[in-house]
Design a protein around this motif. Sequence first.
Motif, PDB file in Angstrom:
ATOM      1  N   ASN A 154       4.971  -4.659 -11.970  1.00 35.85           N
ATOM      2  CA  ASN A 154       4.426  -3.829 -11.009  1.00 35.85           C
ATOM      3  C   ASN A 154       3.029  -3.175 -11.588  1.00 35.85           C
ATOM      4  N   TYR A 155       1.925  -3.517 -10.865  1.00 35.43           N
ATOM      5  CA  TYR A 155       0.555  -2.981 -11.128  1.00 35.43           C
ATOM      6  C   TYR A 155       0.069  -2.304 -10.157  1.00 35.43           C
ATOM      7  N   TRP A 156      -0.857  -1.412 -10.426  1.00 36.89           N
ATOM      8  CA  TRP A 156      -1.397  -0.629  -9.228  1.00 36.89           C
ATOM      9  C   TRP A 156      -2.911  -0.446  -9.232  1.00 36.89           C
ATOM     10  N   TYR A 191      -3.212   3.804  -2.312  1.00 31.03           N
ATOM     11  CA  TYR A 191      -2.978   2.786  -3.654  1.00 31.03           C
ATOM     12  C   TYR A 191      -2.277   1.422  -3.292  1.00 31.03           C
ATOM     13  N   CYS A 192      -3.047   0.420  -3.842  1.00 31.04           N
ATOM     14  CA  CYS A 192      -2.397  -0.803  -3.580  1.00 31.04           C
ATOM     15  C   CYS A 192      -1.521  -1.191  -4.794  1.00 31.04           C
ATOM     16  N   SER A 193      -0.553  -1.940  -4.539  1.00 29.64           N
ATOM     17  CA  SER A 193       0.577  -2.436  -5.575  1.00 29.64           C
ATOM     18  C   SER A 193       0.782  -3.828  -5.588  1.00 29.64           C
ATOM     19  N   ASP A 212       4.304  -2.880   2.987  1.00 27.94           N
ATOM     20  CA  ASP A 212       4.420  -3.920   1.933  1.00 27.94           C
ATOM     21  C   ASP A 212       4.840  -5.244   2.723  1.00 27.94           C
ATOM     22  N   TRP A 269       0.915  -1.242  -0.059  1.00 28.54           N
ATOM     23  CA  TRP A 269       0.047  -0.203   0.047  1.00 28.54           C
ATOM     24  C   TRP A 269       0.914   1.187  -0.058  1.00 28.54           C
ATOM     25  N   TYR A 270       0.599   2.272  -1.016  1.00 29.59           N
ATOM     26  CA  TYR A 270       1.224   3.253  -0.934  1.00 29.59           C
ATOM     27  C   TYR A 270       0.074   4.572  -0.753  1.00 29.59           C
ATOM     28  N   ASP A 286       3.571  -6.920  -7.481  1.00 33.77           N
ATOM     29  CA  ASP A 286       4.686  -7.542  -8.686  1.00 33.77           C
ATOM     30  C   ASP A 286       4.116  -8.729  -8.925  1.00 33.77           C
TER      31      ASP A 286
END
Length: 120
Positions: free
Chosen positions: A108-110, A93-95, A49, A35-36, A97
């Motif tokens: 990497n997807y967001w 935002y979640c992320s 993370d 999470w960002y 790999d």
Amino acid sequence: VQLQASGGGLVQAGGSLRLSCAASGSIFSINDMGWYRQAPGKQRELVADVTSGGSTRYAASVKGRFTISRDSAKNTVHLQMNSLKPEDTAVYYCSADVSVAPMTQRYNYWGQGTLVTVSS
């Protein structure tokens, strides 16, 4: 591959929220999930993370208040946020790999972002 985040909202200082993010699509494996957040006028920053092995990392500002967890079988990651402060207000935002096939590069997807607003 798509990441769908949910759980944001408005909460008073001291309250709690739980964010969830589900990854879907052509997924072979997921390494790190995290999470960002990005507050108005500020750069996006790491909140927390978790690796595929379960190792976690937290920003100093949230350590002891936030807990990240993942369900690898369901390709989901959660962020339990307690003792929220006004300075936690941001778009989260979640992320992830993701590898889409064996022996292929991870990308990497967001997710689309979910707004968390903490009122004082």
